[in-house]
Every structure is written in C-alpha cells, then in structure tokens.
Design a protein around this motif. Structure first.
Motif, PDB file in Angstrom:
ATOM      1  N   GLN A 143       5.245  -2.777   8.442  1.00 52.99           N
ATOM      2  CA  GLN A 143       4.046  -3.060   9.222  1.00 52.99           C
ATOM      3  C   GLN A 143       3.155  -4.053   8.484  1.00 52.99           C
ATOM      4  OE1 GLN A 143       3.502  -2.010  12.291  1.00 52.99           O
ATOM      5  NE2 GLN A 143       5.343  -0.755  12.361  1.00 52.99           N
ATOM      6  N   ARG A 144       2.838  -5.126   9.172  1.00 55.30           N
ATOM      7  CA  ARG A 144       1.938  -6.102   8.563  1.00 55.30           C
ATOM      8  C   ARG A 144       0.504  -5.573   8.647  1.00 55.30           C
ATOM      9  NH1 ARG A 144       2.580 -11.928  10.971  1.00 55.30           N
ATOM     10  NH2 ARG A 144       0.985 -12.246   9.363  1.00 55.30           N
ATOM     11  N   PRO A 145      -0.088  -5.256   7.510  1.00 55.62           N
ATOM     12  CA  PRO A 145      -1.434  -4.704   7.559  1.00 55.62           C
ATOM     13  C   PRO A 145      -2.458  -5.740   8.010  1.00 55.62           C
ATOM     14  CG  PRO A 145      -0.836  -5.207   5.298  1.00 55.62           C
ATOM     15  CD  PRO A 145       0.385  -5.468   6.128  1.00 55.62           C
ATOM     16  N   VAL A 146      -3.534  -5.224   8.633  1.00 54.21           N
ATOM     17  CA  VAL A 146      -4.651  -6.100   8.978  1.00 54.21           C
ATOM     18  C   VAL A 146      -5.323  -6.518   7.673  1.00 54.21           C
ATOM     19  CG1 VAL A 146      -6.863  -6.254  10.179  1.00 54.21           C
ATOM     20  CG2 VAL A 146      -4.981  -4.944  11.188  1.00 54.21           C
ATOM     21  N   ILE A 147      -5.567  -7.802   7.517  1.00 51.71           N
ATOM     22  CA  ILE A 147      -6.204  -8.310   6.302  1.00 51.71           C
ATOM     23  C   ILE A 147      -7.482  -9.062   6.676  1.00 51.71           C
ATOM     24  CG2 ILE A 147      -5.981  -9.855   4.317  1.00 51.71           C
ATOM     25  CD1 ILE A 147      -2.979  -9.324   4.371  1.00 51.71           C
ATOM     26  N   ILE A 148      -8.577  -8.686   6.084  1.00 52.77           N
ATOM     27  CA  ILE A 148      -9.848  -9.383   6.296  1.00 52.77           C
ATOM     28  C   ILE A 148     -10.228 -10.061   4.985  1.00 52.77           C
ATOM     29  CG2 ILE A 148     -12.316  -9.099   6.750  1.00 52.77           C
ATOM     30  CD1 ILE A 148     -11.644  -6.850   8.647  1.00 52.77           C
ATOM     31  N   THR A 189     -18.384   1.513  14.063  1.00 49.26           N
ATOM     32  CA  THR A 189     -18.362   1.966  15.452  1.00 49.26           C
ATOM     33  C   THR A 189     -17.590   0.953  16.295  1.00 49.26           C
ATOM     34  OG1 THR A 189     -20.535   2.985  15.131  1.00 49.26           O
ATOM     35  CG2 THR A 189     -19.787   2.711  17.408  1.00 49.26           C
ATOM     36  N   HIS A 190     -16.653   1.429  17.083  1.00 44.47           N
ATOM     37  CA  HIS A 190     -15.787   0.638  17.981  1.00 44.47           C
ATOM     38  C   HIS A 190     -14.549   0.069  17.287  1.00 44.47           C
ATOM     39  CE1 HIS A 190     -18.906   0.803  21.023  1.00 44.47           C
ATOM     40  NE2 HIS A 190     -19.766   0.220  20.222  1.00 44.47           N
ATOM     41  N   LEU A 191     -14.500   0.059  15.954  1.00 48.68           N
ATOM     42  CA  LEU A 191     -13.350  -0.544  15.281  1.00 48.68           C
ATOM     43  C   LEU A 191     -12.187   0.440  15.200  1.00 48.68           C
ATOM     44  CD1 LEU A 191     -14.877  -2.513  12.260  1.00 48.68           C
ATOM     45  CD2 LEU A 191     -13.967  -3.438  14.391  1.00 48.68           C
ATOM     46  N   ASP A 192     -10.945  -0.098  15.280  1.00 46.23           N
ATOM     47  CA  ASP A 192      -9.768   0.745  15.131  1.00 46.23           C
ATOM     48  C   ASP A 192      -9.532   1.045  13.654  1.00 46.23           C
ATOM     49  OD1 ASP A 192      -7.897  -1.331  13.935  1.00 46.23           O
ATOM     50  OD2 ASP A 192      -8.413  -2.304  15.815  1.00 46.23           O
ATOM     51  N   TYR A 193      -8.632   1.993  13.408  1.00 49.02           N
ATOM     52  CA  TYR A 193      -8.404   2.483  12.050  1.00 49.02           C
ATOM     53  C   TYR A 193      -7.928   1.371  11.114  1.00 49.02           C
ATOM     54  CZ  TYR A 193      -5.438   4.273   8.346  1.00 49.02           C
ATOM     55  OH  TYR A 193      -4.812   4.459   7.146  1.00 49.02           O
ATOM     56  N   GLU A 194      -6.976   0.521  11.589  1.00 56.89           N
ATOM     57  CA  GLU A 194      -6.437  -0.527  10.720  1.00 56.89           C
ATOM     58  C   GLU A 194      -7.519  -1.511  10.283  1.00 56.89           C
ATOM     59  OE1 GLU A 194      -5.017   0.418  13.497  1.00 56.89           O
ATOM     60  OE2 GLU A 194      -2.925   0.958  13.087  1.00 56.89           O
ATOM     61  N   THR A 195      -8.416  -1.873  11.225  1.00 60.38           N
ATOM     62  CA  THR A 195      -9.482  -2.820  10.899  1.00 60.38           C
ATOM     63  C   THR A 195     -10.513  -2.189   9.964  1.00 60.38           C
ATOM     64  OG1 THR A 195      -9.172  -3.841  13.081  1.00 60.38           O
ATOM     65  CG2 THR A 195     -11.172  -4.415  11.886  1.00 60.38           C
ATOM     66  N   VAL A 196     -10.816  -0.904  10.188  1.00 59.79           N
ATOM     67  CA  VAL A 196     -11.738  -0.201   9.295  1.00 59.79           C
ATOM     68  C   VAL A 196     -11.175  -0.179   7.879  1.00 59.79           C
ATOM     69  CG1 VAL A 196     -12.737   2.059   8.746  1.00 59.79           C
ATOM     70  CG2 VAL A 196     -12.794   1.218  11.101  1.00 59.79           C
ATOM     71  N   THR A 197      -9.867   0.089   7.760  1.00 56.17           N
ATOM     72  CA  THR A 197      -9.219   0.116   6.447  1.00 56.17           C
ATOM     73  C   THR A 197      -9.300  -1.248   5.765  1.00 56.17           C
ATOM     74  OG1 THR A 197      -7.679   1.817   7.227  1.00 56.17           O
ATOM     75  CG2 THR A 197      -7.053   0.601   5.246  1.00 56.17           C
ATOM     76  N   ALA A 198      -9.004  -2.312   6.535  1.00 57.72           N
ATOM     77  CA  ALA A 198      -9.028  -3.667   5.978  1.00 57.72           C
ATOM     78  C   ALA A 198     -10.438  -4.064   5.546  1.00 57.72           C
ATOM     79  CB  ALA A 198      -8.490  -4.660   7.006  1.00 57.72           C
ATOM     80  N   LEU A 199     -11.434  -3.740   6.371  1.00 54.43           N
ATOM     81  CA  LEU A 199     -12.823  -4.080   6.047  1.00 54.43           C
ATOM     82  C   LEU A 199     -13.292  -3.294   4.822  1.00 54.43           C
ATOM     83  CD1 LEU A 199     -15.358  -5.672   6.818  1.00 54.43           C
ATOM     84  CD2 LEU A 199     -15.976  -3.808   8.374  1.00 54.43           C
ATOM     85  N   ARG A 200     -12.886  -2.048   4.732  1.00 52.39           N
ATOM     86  CA  ARG A 200     -13.235  -1.196   3.584  1.00 52.39           C
ATOM     87  C   ARG A 200     -12.728  -1.809   2.279  1.00 52.39           C
ATOM     88  NH1 ARG A 200     -10.057   3.376   1.481  1.00 52.39           N
ATOM     89  NH2 ARG A 200     -11.394   5.050   0.702  1.00 52.39           N
ATOM     90  N   GLU A 201     -11.480  -2.252   2.279  1.00 52.01           N
ATOM     91  CA  GLU A 201     -10.903  -2.839   1.071  1.00 52.01           C
ATOM     92  C   GLU A 201     -11.545  -4.189   0.747  1.00 52.01           C
ATOM     93  OE1 GLU A 201      -6.737  -2.974   1.785  1.00 52.01           O
ATOM     94  OE2 GLU A 201      -6.477  -0.795   1.674  1.00 52.01           O
ATOM     95  N   ALA A 202     -11.818  -4.984   1.804  1.00 54.20           N
ATOM     96  CA  ALA A 202     -12.418  -6.305   1.583  1.00 54.20           C
ATOM     97  C   ALA A 202     -13.821  -6.178   0.995  1.00 54.20           C
ATOM     98  CB  ALA A 202     -12.455  -7.084   2.896  1.00 54.20           C
ATOM     99  N   TRP A 255     -15.365   8.370   4.664  1.00 57.88           N
ATOM    100  CA  TRP A 255     -14.215   7.713   4.037  1.00 57.88           C
ATOM    101  C   TRP A 255     -14.499   6.234   3.809  1.00 57.88           C
ATOM    102  CZ3 TRP A 255     -10.526   4.061   5.898  1.00 57.88           C
ATOM    103  CH2 TRP A 255      -9.366   3.963   5.125  1.00 57.88           C
ATOM    104  N   PHE A 256     -15.136   5.600   4.786  1.00 56.89           N
ATOM    105  CA  PHE A 256     -15.494   4.185   4.678  1.00 56.89           C
ATOM    106  C   PHE A 256     -16.531   3.975   3.578  1.00 56.89           C
ATOM    107  CE2 PHE A 256     -17.861   0.385   6.140  1.00 56.89           C
ATOM    108  CZ  PHE A 256     -16.807  -0.515   6.199  1.00 56.89           C
ATOM    109  N   MET A 257     -17.534   4.835   3.527  1.00 54.12           N
ATOM    110  CA  MET A 257     -18.585   4.732   2.509  1.00 54.12           C
ATOM    111  C   MET A 257     -18.017   4.938   1.112  1.00 54.12           C
ATOM    112  SD  MET A 257     -21.981   4.385   2.002  1.00 54.12           S
ATOM    113  CE  MET A 257     -22.968   4.912   3.413  1.00 54.12           C
ATOM    114  N   ARG A 258     -17.138   5.925   0.958  1.00 46.71           N
ATOM    115  CA  ARG A 258     -16.557   6.184  -0.366  1.00 46.71           C
ATOM    116  C   ARG A 258     -15.744   4.985  -0.856  1.00 46.71           C
ATOM    117  NH1 ARG A 258     -15.787  11.686   1.465  1.00 46.71           N
ATOM    118  NH2 ARG A 258     -13.750  11.089   2.284  1.00 46.71           N
TER     119      ARG A 258
END
Length: 520
Positions: free
Chosen positions: A249-254, A425-438, A454-457
């Motif tokens: 799976q190609r992960p979402v990358i921001i 709010t409104h974002l899917d899990y993959e995008t939330v994960t990518a934004l969190r890492e970025a 989870w996002f805050m941590r």
C-alpha cells in the motif's frame, strides 16, 4: 372480534375492519395512559444523564433545540440514538463536535453496554484511533472491498505486513519448485517421445495436470490444510486458489514546505499577561496568559468546550485584540492558520462564486507567485489531483477534500508557524496519519488544538511509531534536544502546563467520566 380470526379476508367488510382497528387503537391508548407516566419519568432521567455526559449543562438542557448551534444538534441526535433500546446501534463519526470529556465518556458508556442483559451490536465508523479501540472486530472498507478482522487496528496493520511477508516467501518457494517440475516434465516428455516410453509420457502429463490444476495455496486462511469444497466456494477452473500477494500500500505522504529563515532571531509569537473579555462588563474568558512560540516549538492546547481554546488561538493570530496585556509577533513571521470553521468558510466561497474549483481559487490567491504546474503539484500531494482540482467545483467537494484545499491555501505561503484548530475533523485515517508524521518532523513551529489524543501525542509529543533505522533515530534525538514540546491545559481562564502531556489530561477526564457513569 376473536371469532373473526378464522374468517377469510374477503368476507370481512370494510366497516367491520375499520371498527375493529379503532377498538384496537383505543385499547392501546388506554394501556399507554397506564404505563407512560412512570416510563416517561424514567426515560427523562436517563436522557438527562446521557446529555450531561455529552457536555450539556443545566442551562443548555432547558434551551429550545432551535436556539442551539449545529454541534449541539449533533450531540442531541447522538443522545437520542443512545437512548433507544436497540438490537443494533450504528454510530457514524460520533466524536465529531465532542470535547475530550465527551469522547472519553462516550467510549466508556459504549463499553458499559456490554454488561447489559441483552447488549446491542455496535457498528462504529470513526477515524479516531484511540476511540475505535473499544471495538473487538474491524471491517475495513478499501478499494471497494470489505475485509473482516478480529482484533484492534494495530494488530490488523501488523498482521497485514506479516501476511504479505509469509505469502511472498511461500510464492518464492513454490516458484522454485514449479521451475524444477517444469524442467523435469520437459525432460520426461522429450525422453519419452524419443524412446517411445509411454510411462514417462504419462508421468509427465500427470505432473503437468498437477501443475495446472492443483498449484497454489496449500493452507487455508485459518491455517488448516486447504480443502476445495470448504475453502474455495463456487465454480473454478482449478482446485487451488492462486497465491495472490496484496500490493504494498502506497502510504499518503504530506510534505510540508520548508520554512524560510528569519533574518534575525526572536520569538515568533508571544503573549504577555494577556486577558480577554467579550465586553467591558462581561467576565474574563482568558486571564493573564503568558505564552511564547519559538521556531521549531510544538505546543498543544487542551481544554473542554467553552474553556477558551479558540479565543486563545484568535489572540495568537491577531484576529482578536486582548482586553489587557500584549501580543507580539516577529516582524518577518509568515503564519498559517487553520480555523475550526475553515470547511464552512470554503463552502461559503463555493456558494458565492459558483463553479470555482480548487485550482482556480489557489491561482487567484497566489497571484502569480506559483505557476499552474506548481499549484497542481501542491494540490496533488494533498490528495486533490488532476481533474478533481481543475474540474470539480468547491461546492461539490467532500469535507475531507475541503480540508485538503484549505491546507494547500496555507502551505503555498511557506509559513514558519502553523496554528491548527481541530484540523483532523473530516479527514480520513490515512491523511491524519500522514499529517501527524509531517507535523512531527517539520522544522517550523506548530500550535495545535485537537481532541484527537493519538494525533496530539504524535504531532506534539513526538510519539511516532516505527521511527526507522538507528542512524535516523540518532539524528532525531539530536533534533529533539533543540525542540520544545509542551502541552497546556486551559481551565477557568488560566493556562497550566501538563508535565505528562495528554496522559495527564486523560487521567483527569477519566475521573470525571467515572463519576458521571456511576450516576447512570
């Protein structure tokens, strides 16, 4: 009335049917009059407790529903669903518009339903990883297919990786065996035909049949020996299911833009004993707030709804001026601000400027600073590629797509500081994960308001899984010595630092939730 039960339908007159229906309705009404007073009182008590758990104060409980905002309407609808004695309870993104107290309360309340004599089956749609951990089973909808998994999402992700590795090894081993068998078959056919040896020819054909018909999965999904009539339902041309290795799976990358250097040092934003009230005689919302945001800082802001989080953010971005105290920004500061009302603002633009697309909006805003290719590239990296950016009007975009569009409006300016108010709010899990890492890795400063633990941590506290090899970890540890990570709590107009970050706030919320649930 009873004597008519065995009477054929065509012999019952319309007048008789109407009379008997009315009699039944009158009987039901009499029964309801006898039952309802006590039942209604019980339902009202339970409804008050559920609404209180979802954040309603006594004052809000007495207000007409029509006078409340959309967020409170959503909570009311959620409370109505929880009040039902249902066999199946379906909740679609129930944590939207809830603060952390409401989220933790709902999580514990749903877990407590399992103790009922007849617990309902819960079907939950959510992108909040901490919240969805209450589920025992997962249904993953991806690429128009449903995947069932017994366990939590962390176990699912780990098992998918392990299964891919196992299938790869199995396929490699079978490919080697297949190549050997094909070589043997070819040799036997050649020798058999040369010597007119029918035994070798039959042996070669038998092996070829096995190769064509029974090659593939030797083990079922449950780990048992493969059986055609049990594990391969339907009609197939072979007796084995092929080894199909799921694609990586190609992960979402921001990719966040590199912040430009400041020509001279200093804080990006600082508040000095800032206080705020809406009117001269109204009570203080914030009092004597001192806060500094420097380059590379990660600052999280937690608090209940109405505590003043968004008011503090408006002071930082200078949308509001403090009633007393000072707000100072670096003279060369480029600021990117995501408001919790960003989606509604974009929808308003879409209604005002009919037909305007993401590409057209950004082209107008950049005013020549970027060419069309660069704008398309930016939108594409955020999940708005090609015709979705150029042909689909903003008014037709989903909530998640509008969030991506708004982020593009911030990123093209190359900010040194991002202030994000409920961006997930409104974002899917993959995008939330990518934004969190970025956000965790970005060189600029981040000020974050979010109820997603989870996002805050990850974004603020730096708790990111799978950091990579040891050399990368050493580089990150060196960066961490220069990076300030702080989580604040707003309460009663004041701001206090949480030494253990999100964990401290969760602990406080858990205590309050326990009291609320004990009252149920």
């Amino acid at each position: 009335m009873v004597s008519r039960l065995d009477q054929p339908e065509d012999e019952i007159s319309a007048d008789a049917l109407q009379t008997e229906t009315q009699e039944a309705a009158n009987m039901l009404a009499d029964l309801q009059i006898q039952i309802e007073p006590s039942r209604l009182a019980q339902i009202e008590v339970e409804a008050r407790k559920i609404l209180t758990g979802l954040g309603f104060t006594e004052a809000y409980l007495e207000k007409p529903l029509s006078s409340l905002s959309g967020g409170w309407h959503m909570r009311t609808a959620l409370a109505s669903a929880l009040l039902q004695e249902a066999d199946i309870l379906i909740l679609d993104e129930p944590t939207n518009f809830l603060d952390l107290l409401g989220i933790v309360w709902l999580q514990r309340y749903l877990q407590s339903l399992a103790d009922k004599e007849k617990p309902p089956t819960l079907i939950l749609v959510s992108h909040d990883r901490d919240f969805i951990s209450l589920c025992t089973d997962l249904l993953i909808l991806k690429d128009k297919q449903l995947t069932y998994f017994h366990g939590d999402i962390q176990t699912y992700e780990r098992s998918q990786s392990e299964r891919r590795q196992w299938l790869t090894k199995m396929k490699e081993a079978q490919d080697k065996q297949k190549a050997h068998m094909e070589k043997t078959i070819a040799q036997n056919l050649k020798a058999g035909k040369a010597n007119d040896d029918q035994n070798k020819i039959r042996q070669a054909k038998s092996r070829q049949k096995k190769l064509d018909d029974r090659w593939g999965m030797q083990v079922s999904a449950k780990g048992t020996r493969f059986k055609l009539n049990r594990d391969l339902v339907g009609f197939f041309l072979t007796s084995r299911e092929g080894i199909d290795i799921p694609p990586e799976q190609r992960p979402v990358i921001i990719s966040l833009p590199e912040p430009p250097e400041l020509r001279f040092p200093g804080s990006l934003i600082s508040l000095e004993k800032a206080s705020y009230r809406y009117a001269p005689r109204s009570p203080l919302i914030l009092q004597d707030i001192t806060l500094t945001v420097g380059m590379g800082d990660r600052i999280g802001i937690l608090g209940l709804n109405g505590a003043g989080k968004s008011t503090l953010i408006k002071l930082l971005v200078e949308e509001s001026a403090p009633s007393s105290g000072t707000v100072t920004a670096h003279p060369r500061l480029r600021l990117g601000y995501y408001s919790q009302h960003a989606v509604e603002e974009l929808k308003s633009i879409g209604r005002t400027e009919q037909g305007i697309t993401s590409l057209a909006l950004l082209t107008k805003e950049v005013d020549g600073a970027l060419n069309e290719g660069e704008i398309r590239g930016l939108l594409g990296t955020l999940g708005l590629p090609g015709r979705l950016a150029s042909d689909v009007p903003i008014s037709k975009l989903s909530g998640g797509q509008l969030v991506r569009c708004q982020l593009a409006r911030l990123f093209w300016k190359h900010p040194q500081c991002l202030i994000l108010d409920e961006v997930t709010t409104h974002l899917d899990y993959e995008t939330v994960t990518a934004l969190r890492e970025a956000l965790n890795e970005w060189e600029g400063a981040v000020v974050l308001v979010s109820h997603d633990r989870w996002f805050m941590r990850g974004a603020i506290e730096g708790q990111i899984e799978d950091q990579g090899d040891d050399e990368d970890e050493d580089d990150e540890e060196e960066e961490e010595t220069m990076r300030r990570r702080i989580v604040y709590r707003i309460k009663g107009g004041g701001i206090t630092e949480l030494k253990n970050g999100v964990e401290d706030f969760e602990r406080v919320m858990e205590k309050r939730v326990k009291k609320l649930l004990d009252a149920l």
